[in-house]
Structures are given as C-alpha cells and as structure tokens.
Scaffold this active site. Structure first.
Site, PDB file in Angstrom:
ATOM      1  N   SER A  24       0.819  -1.223   0.000  1.00 37.63           N
ATOM      2  CA  SER A  24       0.000   0.000   0.000  1.00 37.63           C
ATOM      3  C   SER A  24       0.849   1.268   0.000  1.00 37.63           C
ATOM      4  CB  SER A  24      -0.946  -0.010   1.203  1.00 37.63           C
ATOM      5  OG  SER A  24      -0.218  -0.193   2.404  1.00 37.63           O
ATOM      6  N   ASN A 111      -1.867  -2.329  13.294  1.00 37.69           N
ATOM      7  CA  ASN A 111      -3.321  -2.113  13.319  1.00 37.69           C
ATOM      8  C   ASN A 111      -3.689  -0.822  14.045  1.00 37.69           C
ATOM      9  OD1 ASN A 111      -3.274  -4.527  12.048  1.00 37.69           O
ATOM     10  ND2 ASN A 111      -4.157  -5.728  13.720  1.00 37.69           N
ATOM     11  N   THR A 156     -39.838  26.154  -9.248  1.00 34.02           N
ATOM     12  CA  THR A 156     -40.069  24.791  -8.753  1.00 34.02           C
ATOM     13  C   THR A 156     -40.345  23.985 -10.018  1.00 34.02           C
ATOM     14  OG1 THR A 156     -42.453  25.091  -8.500  1.00 34.02           O
ATOM     15  CG2 THR A 156     -41.106  25.579  -6.563  1.00 34.02           C
ATOM     16  N   HIS A 157     -39.901  22.753 -10.038  1.00 36.07           N
ATOM     17  CA  HIS A 157     -39.990  21.909 -11.247  1.00 36.07           C
ATOM     18  C   HIS A 157     -39.334  22.600 -12.448  1.00 36.07           C
ATOM     19  CE1 HIS A 157     -43.144  19.714  -8.997  1.00 36.07           C
ATOM     20  NE2 HIS A 157     -43.541  20.927  -8.661  1.00 36.07           N
ATOM     21  N   SER A 278     -14.308  25.200 -27.520  1.00 33.11           N
ATOM     22  CA  SER A 278     -14.519  23.939 -28.214  1.00 33.11           C
ATOM     23  C   SER A 278     -13.430  23.786 -29.270  1.00 33.11           C
ATOM     24  CB  SER A 278     -15.896  23.972 -28.875  1.00 33.11           C
ATOM     25  OG  SER A 278     -15.918  23.123 -30.006  1.00 33.11           O
ATOM     26  N   LYS A 284     -18.115  28.685 -29.123  1.00 28.16           N
ATOM     27  CA  LYS A 284     -18.444  28.090 -27.823  1.00 28.16           C
ATOM     28  C   LYS A 284     -17.627  28.646 -26.660  1.00 28.16           C
ATOM     29  CE  LYS A 284     -20.884  24.944 -27.097  1.00 28.16           C
ATOM     30  NZ  LYS A 284     -20.671  23.527 -27.361  1.00 28.16           N
ATOM     31  N   ASN A 286     -17.566  27.143 -22.882  1.00 29.38           N
ATOM     32  CA  ASN A 286     -18.189  26.062 -22.115  1.00 29.38           C
ATOM     33  C   ASN A 286     -17.893  26.138 -20.616  1.00 29.38           C
ATOM     34  OD1 ASN A 286     -19.205  24.935 -24.483  1.00 29.38           O
ATOM     35  ND2 ASN A 286     -17.349  23.717 -24.811  1.00 29.38           N
ATOM     36  N   GLU A 291     -19.203  21.476 -14.903  1.00 26.34           N
ATOM     37  CA  GLU A 291     -19.560  20.112 -15.341  1.00 26.34           C
ATOM     38  C   GLU A 291     -18.675  19.080 -14.658  1.00 26.34           C
ATOM     39  OE1 GLU A 291     -19.703  20.097 -19.691  1.00 26.34           O
ATOM     40  OE2 GLU A 291     -20.582  22.089 -19.549  1.00 26.34           O
ATOM     41  N   TYR A 318      -9.178  -6.163  13.008  1.00 27.45           N
ATOM     42  CA  TYR A 318      -8.605  -5.742  11.732  1.00 27.45           C
ATOM     43  C   TYR A 318      -8.741  -6.823  10.664  1.00 27.45           C
ATOM     44  CZ  TYR A 318      -5.391  -4.158   8.141  1.00 27.45           C
ATOM     45  OH  TYR A 318      -4.852  -3.769   6.939  1.00 27.45           O
ATOM     46  N   GLN A 323      -7.472  -1.877   4.306  1.00 23.28           N
ATOM     47  CA  GLN A 323      -6.457  -1.113   3.578  1.00 23.28           C
ATOM     48  C   GLN A 323      -7.105  -0.317   2.438  1.00 23.28           C
ATOM     49  OE1 GLN A 323      -2.352  -2.580   3.117  1.00 23.28           O
ATOM     50  NE2 GLN A 323      -2.875  -2.856   0.966  1.00 23.28           N
ATOM     51  N   LYS A 326      -8.125   3.799   2.418  1.00 24.13           N
ATOM     52  CA  LYS A 326      -7.318   4.985   2.153  1.00 24.13           C
ATOM     53  C   LYS A 326      -7.540   5.578   0.773  1.00 24.13           C
ATOM     54  CE  LYS A 326      -4.061   2.732   4.393  1.00 24.13           C
ATOM     55  NZ  LYS A 326      -5.082   2.080   5.222  1.00 24.13           N
TER      56      LYS A 326
HETATM   57  N1  ARG Z   1      -1.194  -1.250   5.223  1.00 21.07           N
HETATM   58  C1  ARG Z   1      -2.094  -1.745   6.209  1.00 21.07           C
HETATM   59  C2  ARG Z   1      -3.446  -1.006   6.077  1.00 21.07           C
HETATM   60  O1  ARG Z   1      -3.459   0.002   5.501  1.00 21.07           O
HETATM   61  C3  ARG Z   1      -1.565  -1.530   7.570  1.00 21.07           C
HETATM   62  C4  ARG Z   1      -2.101  -2.462   8.611  1.00 21.07           C
HETATM   63  C5  ARG Z   1      -1.614  -3.832   8.348  1.00 21.07           C
HETATM   64  N2  ARG Z   1      -1.941  -4.747   9.401  1.00 21.07           N
HETATM   65  C6  ARG Z   1      -1.897  -6.064   9.252  1.00 21.07           C
HETATM   66  N3  ARG Z   1      -2.203  -6.772  10.269  1.00 21.07           N
HETATM   67  N4  ARG Z   1      -1.584  -6.609   8.105  1.00 21.07           N
HETATM   68  O2  ARG Z   1      -4.464  -1.447   6.551  1.00 21.07           O
END
Ligand code: ARG
Length: 464
Positions: A24, A111, A156-157, A278, A284, A286, A291, A318, A323, A326
C-alpha cells in the site's frame, strides 16, 4: 528487496505478484509525516513508562526526526517494494540505528498504527476543507450583498414559480455550506479520540500510558475499547459522507450555473479564465469547471459507497480489506479540495446579468400567487381567489398579454374586488419587497440573514 519483518514464520519468499498486490506504500506513503509523529509519541511514552530505556527512546526519536527531515527534503525516497509506509519507516530506522530501532514496535501493532495515522492525516485535511468551505461562504455573501435588489425568477420543477432575488438564492447555498461546516466539525469531534495503544486488538501486557500519547498527539482522550480502536473506520465513512454532501451542494449549484450560462438563460457569464472553448465550434464558451464538479460528485459518492461496502461484512477486529479505506477517503478529500479551490474564484469572478434575470422574472405569470393574495387580503377565501386567478391567467394566455397588461375590465369581470391598485400589488418589486416573512426574499430580510450568517461565520472561523 528488503527482508520481511515478519519473515520468521515463513519458509519461502512471498510471491512477487502477491507482494505488489499487498503493498500500500503507493497510496499510504502520503501519511509519512503522521506515521513519524505517532511513532515519536509512542517512543517517548515507552521511555517515560520505563518499557524501553530513556536513552533508546531518545535515539529512536532523533532517528525518526532525521527520517522525517530526509523525506521532506527528498534526500530519502520511498522503497516502493515496502509493504506499507509503516514498515518502510521502521525498516529505515533500523537501518540507521541498528538494534535500537527494533525496539520501537514494542507494545504496538500496525493495526493501531494505521488507525492512528489515518486519524492524524484526516484531522488536518478536515481543517483545510473546512477553511475552504468558509471561504466559499464569504465569497457568496460578498456577491449576495451586491444583489439584494436583483430580482430573478424562483423555480419549482424548473418552472417559473415566484420572484426572488439573486442574493436570496445565493444565501440558500451559504446556509447549506454552514451546515456542511458543522458536519465537518462533528466528524472531527468524534474522530479526535486516539486508537494508539489498542495494539493488535487486545491491548497489551506492558504498562503503557495511553492518556499520555493521546494528549501529546492532540486527541482529547484515548478510545475506550481496544477492539473498537483498531476496527473503527466509521470516522472515514462520516467524513466521506460530509464530503459527499459538500459535493452535492456544489453540484446543484454547478448545474444551475451551467443553465444560467446557456443562451436560453444568459443570467450569468463566467470569466474567460474559468471557461473553456470547443475544438471545432469557434463560438463556444463552455462551463467545463462546473460540469467537472457535477461529474466528480458521482465519483466522490462512489468513494462513500466503497467505504460502506468495505466495512459492512467485516468481523472484528482488523481485516486487510480495511487497507482499501485509504484510496477511497483520499480521493474524496483530494477532489473536494480541488473543486472548492476552483469553484471559489469562479463564482467570485462571474458577471451577473441583472437585466436578463429581471426580464425572466417578469414573464411566466410569476406574480399569479400575488394576484390571488390580493383578493384574499380583500376578504376572499384563498381557494376562490386561486381559481379566479387561474381563469385570469388562462385569459391572458388566450389574449397574448401578462397579468400586468390585462385590462382592468377583464379583472372586474371576474371579481368586483379588483380595483386599480391591483397593478401595484402584482408589480415585480411589490412581489419581492412584500415577501417579508422570516427567511423570505425581501431585501431587508435577506440583509438580516446575511448579518446572521456573518455572525455564525465569525464564530466558525474562530473555532478552528
Ligand atoms: N497497510 C495496512 C493497512 O493500511 C496496515 C495495517 C496492516 N496490518 C496487518 N495486520 N496486516 O491497513
């Protein structure tokens, strides 16, 4: 490739595809500062509680500060084969300090580490988003102050309904955004409890001081339950939800701006710096920005859904599924900031075509309710007044005139209550100016709500 820290249990190297799949660092690397800050607090606490020596604690803290400085300056780069940012920093520390570095992870797990890092990271992001939301409120208020008397149709509408002012319309968004700011504050309040010391899931046998680390890291208390500490991602969901609503508000506003820029409306014109052309049609101009905001709202809603779906089947505590939190929450955070940063100057620089707005408000029998209200004020029950006005509107359509230009005899033919003063009662300025109910569009009332909003914004600005 660096040796796995958990290599002891294994007799083979992890398959390369699995390694890449599992890693990650490509997206959690952005939390390096928070990871180091958390580790510094942890190492300090370990020393003060006598779990490691004060000397080791100090070396670890200095080592971590060195890593932070090198990452900031670019002298140190991420090892993209590392499993995650936590492993990378710990490995780097051990590379620099030897055995001392290996003591950092005492009574801690990735964790609780990752749960901590994400809170520290999002805490800062919330502050940034919040500041942008307030900036947008102030920008809209500044514009509203210039348009207290700019009459436009309220819909409205998407059918012309009753006349309002542009200031009244803008202030509607200001109140939505003020609530958005409140939602960010609520999210922050609940997020601001410290998971560090939950360890893997079941706390620890070491005599750690969770209150010490919580306080040092600016949390108002440690989380009460270690299982909850490592399992909770509802703060991410809550933030994603608050962000989705900000995006939804920006998107509705964007949709209106898109319409208002069209030749059919021409209520506003975007500054050239905030519009695009455009590749084929030379005429144009835009509204791409709006958008894109509308489009990105779908994507951010998707981030919210990713988080909810990721969590819904997970047993405590956990699971690696987590993961996935994120990329979703970072995407939401990045995009809402991008959108706000573009939307603010775009609205600040757009030109408002007052005449077009007024002209649109003058058509479409937008004063029909006021015509009915005129009869009511002369004693007629509303339902009867409504019916007579409807008949008059039909008559106008047949004759190709407006209520303002329909001859008085035609009015009188439908009710004796009509006299010459009906024309004043249904004039646009009366229709807007007399809508003095609390929250209504009358300029005095809007001035009042601007004052109230400004007071709230000052308070919100002070509670950073
Ligand atoms: N990269 C992991 C995450 O974002 C960190 C935690 C990993 N913990 C584990 N027991 N593998 O969740």
């Amino acid at each position: 490739m660096a040796d796995k820290m958990w290599a002891g249990r294994f007799s083979k190297e992890v398959d390369e595809t699995v390694n890449a799949f599992n890693s990650s660092i490509a997206f959690d690397g952005r939390m390096y500062r928070q990871d180091i800050t958390g580790s510094i607090a942890h190492a300090g606490m370990l020393g003060k509680c006598g779990i490691i020596s004060m000397e080791d604690s100090r070396s670890i803290i200095d080592g971590l500060k060195g890593i932070l400085a090198d990452l900031d300056s670019g002298a140190l780069e991420f090892d993209m084969t590392a499993e995650d940012i936590h492993m990378f920093i710990e490995a780097e520390l051990t590379k620099r300090l030897g055995d001392v570095g290996k003591r950092l992870h005492t009574s801690r797990s990735r964790n609780d580490q990752v749960a901590l890092d994400i809170r520290l990271y999002l805490r800062d992001e919330i502050k940034e988003i919040r500041a942008l939301v307030l900036e947008l409120c102030n920008t809209l208020i500044k514009l509203a102050k210039k348009h207290l008397d700019t009459v436009m149709p309220g819909y409205t509408h998407l059918q012309r309904a009753q006349p309002i002012t542009f200031a009244h319309h803008l202030m509607a968004y200001v109140w939505m955004l003020i609530r958005d700011c409140g939602r960010l504050d609520d999210t922050l309040k609940r997020m601001n409890e410290c998971p560090l010391g939950s360890c893997a899931l079941a706390g620890t046998t070491y005599n750690i001081d969770r209150h010490m680390t919580a306080e040092e890291l600016g949390f108002y208390k440690p989380m009460e339950n270690s299982l909850d500490g490592v399992s909770d991602r509802d703060s991410c969901v809550e933030l994603a939800c608050a962000i989705s609503l900000i995006m939804t508000h920006l998107s509705r506003f964007s949709e209106e701006i898109i319409m208002w820029c069209s030749w059919e409306f021409k209520f506003i014109e975007l500054d050239d710096a905030y519009a695009t052309g455009s590749s084929i049609m030379p005429q144009k101009k835009n509204p791409d920005v709006t958008e894109l905001i509308r489009g990105k709202t779908g994507r951010v809603n998707g981030d919210l859904f990713t988080l909810l779906s990721m969590l819904k089947g997970l047993p405590l505590a956990y699971n690696k599924d987590m993961q996935e939190d994120k990329e979703a929450i970072f995407d939401a955070v990045d995009n809402v900031k991008l959108c706000l940063k573009t939307f603010i100057p775009m609205t600040a620089t757009m030109t408002v075509n007052k005449e077009k707005m007024r002209k649109a408000a003058a058509g479409g029998f937008i004063n029909a309710t006021d015509c009915a209200d005129y009869l009511v004020k002369k004693g007629m029950p509303f339902r009867d007044a409504y019916k007579i006005t409807g008949t008059l509107v039909a008559l106008c359509i047949e004759k190709g005139v407006d209520l303002e230009t329909l001859p008085l005899e035609d009015y009188k033919a439908h009710s004796e209550l009509f006299t010459e003063d009906v024309f004043r009662a249904i004039s646009l300025d009366t229709c807007v100016g007399e809508r003095r109910s609390f929250g209504g569009p009358a300029p005095d009332r809007v001035r009042e709500q601007i004052e109230n909003a400004e007071k709230i914004l000052i308070q919100l600005g002070e509670n950073k």
